[in-house]
Design a protein around this motif. Sequence first.
Motif: not given
Length: 89
Positions: A45-55
């Motif tokens: 839902e947030t950019a930080a959450e999406c970045r974590q999934i990408i990582n």
Amino acid sequence: MVFSRPAMQRIIINNHEWEVPNEPGWEQVVNEAGLVQERLFSSCETAAECRQIINEMYAIFNHYPVSKKFLESDKTKADDFFTSIFKWG
């Protein structure tokens, strides 16, 4: 006589079809990636959450030798995970 195999194979896990190079070892990769992908749709839902999934996806593909060789090796694009996770598509 010429023997050949297709360049790509399809693996279906949890009703999601993955198209990967036709090499052994991809089942483990896509099993782990599938678990992360499920969270992508429910918790990004947030950019930080999406970045974590990408990582997490990057770490999975970097962990297995069969997929590691397909990670982008161009360090000038190291911050662009969306284009660097797969060289092949």
